[in-house]
Design a protein around this motif. Structure first.
Motif, PDB file in Angstrom:
ATOM      1  N   GLN C  11      31.792  19.331  52.251  1.00  0.00           N
ATOM      2  CA  GLN C  11      32.941  19.602  51.393  1.00  0.00           C
ATOM      3  C   GLN C  11      34.166  18.860  51.882  1.00  0.00           C
ATOM      4  O   GLN C  11      34.574  19.004  53.040  1.00  0.00           O
ATOM      5  N   LEU C  12      34.760  18.112  50.978  1.00  0.00           N
ATOM      6  CA  LEU C  12      35.858  17.230  51.349  1.00  0.00           C
ATOM      7  C   LEU C  12      37.016  17.942  52.022  1.00  0.00           C
ATOM      8  O   LEU C  12      37.502  17.518  53.079  1.00  0.00           O
ATOM      9  N   HIS C  13      37.470  19.051  51.434  1.00  0.00           N
ATOM     10  CA  HIS C  13      38.704  19.652  51.951  1.00  0.00           C
ATOM     11  C   HIS C  13      38.508  20.208  53.359  1.00  0.00           C
ATOM     12  O   HIS C  13      39.394  20.066  54.217  1.00  0.00           O
ATOM     13  N   ILE C  14      37.317  20.781  53.595  1.00  0.00           N
ATOM     14  CA  ILE C  14      37.052  21.290  54.950  1.00  0.00           C
ATOM     15  C   ILE C  14      36.966  20.138  55.932  1.00  0.00           C
ATOM     16  O   ILE C  14      37.494  20.187  57.049  1.00  0.00           O
ATOM     17  N   SER C  16      38.366  17.217  55.750  1.00  0.00           N
ATOM     18  CA  SER C  16      39.657  16.606  56.076  1.00  0.00           C
ATOM     19  C   SER C  16      40.476  17.525  56.955  1.00  0.00           C
ATOM     20  O   SER C  16      41.215  17.067  57.829  1.00  0.00           O
ATOM     21  N   LEU C  17      40.327  18.827  56.766  1.00  0.00           N
ATOM     22  CA  LEU C  17      41.072  19.771  57.590  1.00  0.00           C
ATOM     23  C   LEU C  17      40.611  19.706  59.045  1.00  0.00           C
ATOM     24  O   LEU C  17      41.430  19.620  59.966  1.00  0.00           O
ATOM     25  N   TYR C  20      41.725  16.400  60.585  1.00  0.00           N
ATOM     26  CA  TYR C  20      43.155  16.387  60.912  1.00  0.00           C
ATOM     27  C   TYR C  20      43.431  17.225  62.151  1.00  0.00           C
ATOM     28  O   TYR C  20      44.125  16.797  63.083  1.00  0.00           O
ATOM     29  N   LYS C  21      42.881  18.420  62.164  1.00  0.00           N
ATOM     30  CA  LYS C  21      43.173  19.356  63.255  1.00  0.00           C
ATOM     31  C   LYS C  21      42.691  18.807  64.591  1.00  0.00           C
ATOM     32  O   LYS C  21      43.400  18.866  65.596  1.00  0.00           O
ATOM     33  N   ASN C  24      44.767  15.888  65.722  1.00  0.00           N
ATOM     34  CA  ASN C  24      46.013  16.408  66.288  1.00  0.00           C
ATOM     35  C   ASN C  24      45.829  16.917  67.705  1.00  0.00           C
ATOM     36  O   ASN C  24      46.734  16.875  68.519  1.00  0.00           O
ATOM     37  N   SER C 108      39.404  29.943  61.190  1.00  0.00           N
ATOM     38  CA  SER C 108      40.796  29.595  61.418  1.00  0.00           C
ATOM     39  C   SER C 108      40.822  28.271  62.162  1.00  0.00           C
ATOM     40  O   SER C 108      40.158  28.126  63.196  1.00  0.00           O
ATOM     41  N   PRO C 109      41.543  27.297  61.657  1.00  0.00           N
ATOM     42  CA  PRO C 109      41.561  25.977  62.302  1.00  0.00           C
ATOM     43  C   PRO C 109      41.970  26.045  63.773  1.00  0.00           C
ATOM     44  O   PRO C 109      41.419  25.326  64.600  1.00  0.00           O
TER      45      PRO C 109
END
Lengths: 373, 474, 126
Positions: C11-14, C16-17, C20-21, C24, C108-109
């Motif tokens: 799933q794309l949104h997961i 990318s999250l 990103y996390k 970071n 939770s990220p």
């Protein structure tokens, strides 16, 4: 040429042209839809990226006990790029962007928990997503209401709790059910009280969906489940029994025994008996063994299945009798129960495994299953 | 003399035209009913969180019955993919119907099978069971293999029913490819309504689809003409046909390739009948009869979404044999249950569905065939009535086009399994073309079926299978 | 030298999250969309940690995990499974197959980043 014939011919010609046009239009439409879907997909990706940044950006630690407004101010600054971008969208495209953003928020809402969700909720309020959903909750078409209820739960909008509570009594079963699930997400386990009080006619399918949510609460749900046993709706009582058995709270033995003895409906009593078995508490044994000789076959079978879940040496004589005299399904259940009933049980099975016919077959099968584990 | 003949043929021709008008009206009703039902289903299914439900601990267990005969080449892949469905608690019972090849041996080797003491009771009649096997490998714990003396598909299914120990049985073909969530979706009606005794799912044509590891990975269309025609036919039969009938609780047939039943109900009506090649329809018809005669509430439903993919015949020879068998089966069922015809006691199944199957499905090809004959004779006699002829072609062929196209459009509006617009265009054209050749061909095959039936031909004929699962790459 | 993490999530949104996390948090992140790609890139890159979503189409996380452990090139790489809801036997199965740890959805990220850090630490990587 007769009139009828001409009419038929004209109608046919009209119908043909219509169908041909419709087909061509549909094929073209499918092509456009494809392009539109790709455009929406690109929008989704864009918003997914921005919302990701918003959700995952590191924020300075906010000491516990500080007012929520501190967090909100921090969120506001993070949301600035998204806000400016959104305001800059030309009017006619705004709807598409809004829907893309909503979809992204919903996707994230389903999979995230913790502080990220707080940020997501804030975003939903700030961008008007919650407001629109609340409006749709009173739409005249049931599927719009049901979807709104579902989404309000995903988005964790606490402002929706009162309207959702009203929606639990909606005329359409799917709307009612989505409202129930949303309330469980928003309010937590206390929502069960409302659900069991107001809910009605849960289908097995509903119960299966609900069970996943309820089992999450585990022991916290127990007082509400026990309350639910007193519901006037049979489906609610069945559901509560099932959940109590699944969670395995031993102190549910007493209320369940009450149901097993007194509830006016046989299938509910059978279910309570089965649940007692699954709880595995010795207090229930007496009741179970007694029910092995109940006149109603459904109750006998439930007791047998319950005894198969717990090992009860004291039940062996009664089990032996069922294995010998009962119909096939009782024989199978009795054999499985004997497997668990310790040394005496196994001895009985050994004895019977050499008999011919169904008794021997049931005994043999049970022993083979035991060996396999 | 010639005049009498002319009158006879003229009248028959006119009758044929009227007949087709009647048929078209029926199709229109079915099509609209189906459309409404499908829309309702789609809306409701949006809220049926299948992904959540599959995690539930209280999923009712199901026994999947897969009869197999001489399927050595594909049996391992088929069974293995059956064992990987996304459903909580289910067992797969493969019934080896006295295969003459190495089907049983292959399973014993690949699945590490050993003879088992599992209880087997003849609740319904079946040929002798030679042995029941289970795997010693924990990964295949829910596999049960029943080896029996050959008796045909119906007989094998009965043996499966006898060996099954769960409350629900799902009868499929051993080489059907079930989608991951097919079991849940076809179970849903039972879980929402206690009176449901049978539910059927849709069968789609796998030819041209990319299949990896026993799953359809990419939906596509075959390049060959024959499978394409069948895709459209199946749309007509399933989407615009069965969906409509089930709205009125008049669904008379659940495909043998994919159907779910309450085991108790099947045992009560006596299991499958092995004296007929139309055993799937015969069982359902009998269920209607049994429950209606005893005035017991029941429902038989069709679920348009849980998908079972199957291989369609690609050669004329095998296709003709299949259609021959289907038609003989249909004739069998109608004869066996003729008491239901126009009989109010049997509800919609008796007053509408059975007559439909008799006059439209069974006798349709006959009427059409003699329509063509009349046309030819009148042509020879030089007494062709232009109006009538044009009318005939309009109602017989033209509207046939409409309904094929209508069925494709129904698919497009609802499930859209074929995302490519080129595929849609192709299917629409097939819907038109099939009425100018293919339809007449099936008509001839079905006419021959009558002849074969009269001659006493029973049995299945050889169905050659080409194993169509590609092994996974890497 | 930052640790490399391979993330397999359809799933794309997961995706990318997580990407990103973890970026970071200072790691090098490589993302793939399905199981087959995950196997390929795992063999190629030999990352310090592999994060696998269990519910992927075509090849489930379990199948990928089994393949990773069976291949001597990748068997020693710690695997973190992302499972949907906490279905006990799913988690157990993953651990049995050799997964190092798991995290359930919804997640939770922050917690995800913490788990990753923990796993990497136990393998001596900062």
């Amino acid at each position: 040429m007769s009139i009828t014939f001409l009419i038929v011919l004209t109608l046919t010609a009209a119908a043909t042209i219509f169908v041909v046009l419709a087909s061509i239009l549909l094929v073209l439409h499918k092509g456009t839809v494809g392009r539109r879907v790709r455009r929406i997909s690109r929008l989704n990706d864009m918003y997914a990226a921005s919302v990701t940044e918003f959700l995952a950006a590191d924020l300075p630690e906010i000491p516990p006990g500080s007012p929520a407004s501190r967090a909100f101010r921090a969120y506001d600054s993070l949301l600035l790029p998204l806000r400016t971008g959104f305001d800059a969208v030309p009017r006619r495209r705004r709807e598409m962007h809004f829907q893309a953003l909503t979809q992204v928020v919903l996707d994230f809402g389903k999979d995230l928990t913790g502080e990220s969700v707080d940020r997501l909720v804030y975003l939903s309020y700030m961008f008007g997503i919650v407001d629109r959903l609340l409006r749709r909750l009173t739409h005249r078409r049931w599927w719009v209401r049901a979807e709104a209820a579902m989404d309000l739960g995903t988005v964790r909008a606490r402002r929706a709790i009162a309207p959702l509570t009203a929606a639990v009594e909606d005329s359409h079963p799917d709307v009612r059910f989505q409202a129930i699930r949303a309330l469980l997400t928003l309010v937590g386990v206390e929502a069960l009280r409302t659900v069991f009080r107001v809910g009605r006619e849960l289908t097995t399918w509903n119960m299966m969906e609900l069970s996943v949510d309820v089992l999450h609460f585990r022991e916290d749900a127990i007082p509400y489940l026990i309350e639910g046993l007193a519901s006037t709706d049979k489906s609610i009582v069945l559901f509560c029994i099932e959940m109590l058995a699944e969670i395995g709270f031993v102190n549910a033995v007493d209320p369940l025994s009450q149901v097993a003895l007194k509830y006016p409906n046989t299938s509910v009593r059978a279910k309570a008996i089965e649940a007692l078995g699954r709880l595995g508490d010795s207090r229930a044994e007496g009741l179970l063994v007694k029910n092995l000789s109940n006149a109603i076959p459904q109750l006998r079978l439930s007791s047998l299945r319950a005894l198969a879940r717990i090992g009860t040496p004291s039940a062996v004589p009664a089990l032996r009798q069922r294995l010998a005299d009962g119909p096939l399904d009782e024989k199978i259940a009795a054999a499985r129960a004997l497997v668990r009933a310790g040394e005496e049980g196994l001895a009985v099975l050994q004895e019977f495994s050499s008999s011919s016919g169904l008794i021997g077959a049931a005994a043999g099968q049970a022993m083979e299953e035991a060996a396999r584990e | 003399m010639a005049e009498i003949l002319q009158i006879l043929f003229d009248t028959y021709f006119a009758f044929t035209v009227l007949y087709f008008v009647g048929v078209n009206l029926t199709y229109m009703v079915l099509l609209s009913l189906s459309y409404r039902e499908i829309m309702l289903y789609i809306r409701r299914s949006h809220f049926a969180s299948y992904r959540t439900v599959v995690q539930s601990e209280i999923t009712p267990p199901v026994s999947v019955l897969a009869p197999a005969y001489n399927e050595e080449a594909t049996i391992f892949e088929s069974v293995r993919s059956l064992l990987k469905l996304a459903y909580g608690d289910y067992e797969v019972i493969v019934i080896n119907d006295g295969s003459k090849d190495g089907t049983l041996q292959r399973m014993i080797t690949e699945f590490n099978l050993k003879l088992s003491k599992r209880v087997y009771v003849e609740s319904v009649r079946a040929q002798r069971v030679r042995g029941i096997y289970r795997s010693q490998n924990a990964a295949y714990a829910n596999l049960v293999v029943v080896d029996k003396v050959n008796g045909g598909k119906a007989d094998a299914l009965n043996a499966g029913i006898n060996a099954a120990q769960h409350d629900f049985v799902c009868c499929i073909d051993a080489d059907s490819i079930l989608e991951d969530d097919a079991l849940q979706k076809v179970m849903k009606p039972f879980l929402e309504d206690d009176t449901v005794i049978a539910s059927g799912g849709i069968v789609r044509i796998a030819n041209g689809c990319e299949i990896v590891n026993g799953r359809v990975v990419k939906v596509g269309l075959s390049r060959k003409l024959l499978p394409l025609f069948q895709v459209v036919e199946y749309f007509r039969a399933f989407l615009s046909g069965r969906m409509g009938w089930q709205a009125a609780n008049g669904l008379l047939i659940i495909s043998g390739a994919f159907g779910m039943f309450r085991r108790q109900a099947v045992v009560e009506v006596g299991g499958y009948n092995h004296a007929t090649v139309g055993e799937d329809m015969e069982l359902v018809a009998r269920m209607h009869r049994y429950f209606r005669e005893r005035r017991r509430a029941y429902r038989i439903v069709f679920v348009p979404d849980p998908v079972c993919w199957t291989e369609a015949p690609e050669s004329l020879r095998i296709l003709s044999r299949q259609r021959n068998r289907w038609h003989r089966g249909l004739l069998d069922v109608i004869l066996m249950h003729r008491v239901m015809l126009f009989n109010e006691n049997y509800g919609v199944a008796g007053t509408a569905a059975m007559p439909y199957f008799l006059f439209v499905e069974l006798l349709g090809p006959v009427f059409e065939f003699f329509g063509y004959i009349s046309l030819i004779v009148l042509g020879i006699m030089g007494k062709v009535n232009t109006e009538m002829t044009i009318l005939f072609f309009i109602v017989a062929l033209f509207y046939g086009v409409m309904f094929s196209v209508g069925a494709v459009l129904l698919e497009e509006i609802s499930f859209r399994r074929y995302p490519n617009p080129k595929h849609l265009a192709l299917l629409l054209s097939m819907g038109v073309i099939e009425n100018f050749g293919y339809r007449q061909l099936t008509m001839l095959w079905r006419m021959k079926a009558f002849y074969d039936y009269a001659r006493g031909k029973k049995g299945w004929g050889a169905m050659q299978r080409t194993g169509f699962s590609k092994p996974a790459a890497g | 030298m930052s640790a490399t993490i391979l993330v397999a999530e359809d799933q794309l949104h997961i995706r990318s999250l997580i990407d990103y996390k973890l970026r970071n948090s200072g790691y090098t992140v490589v993302c793939v969309e399905d199981g087959a790609a995950a196997l390929e890139r795992a063999r190629e890159l030999k990352p310090n940690l592999i994060m696998l979503d269990v519910m992927m189409p075509l090849m489930t996380g379990f199948e990928v995990l089994a393949a990773l452990k069976a291949d001597p090139l990748t068997t020693s790489i710690p695997v973190l499974l992302v499972t949907a809801q906490s279905k006990e036997h799913e988690v157990l199965r993953g651990l049995e197959l050799g997964a190092e740890d798991y995290i359930t959805k919804p997640f939770s990220p922050n917690e995800l980043a913490a788990r990753v850090k923990k796993v990497l630490l136990t393998h001596g990587i900062r």
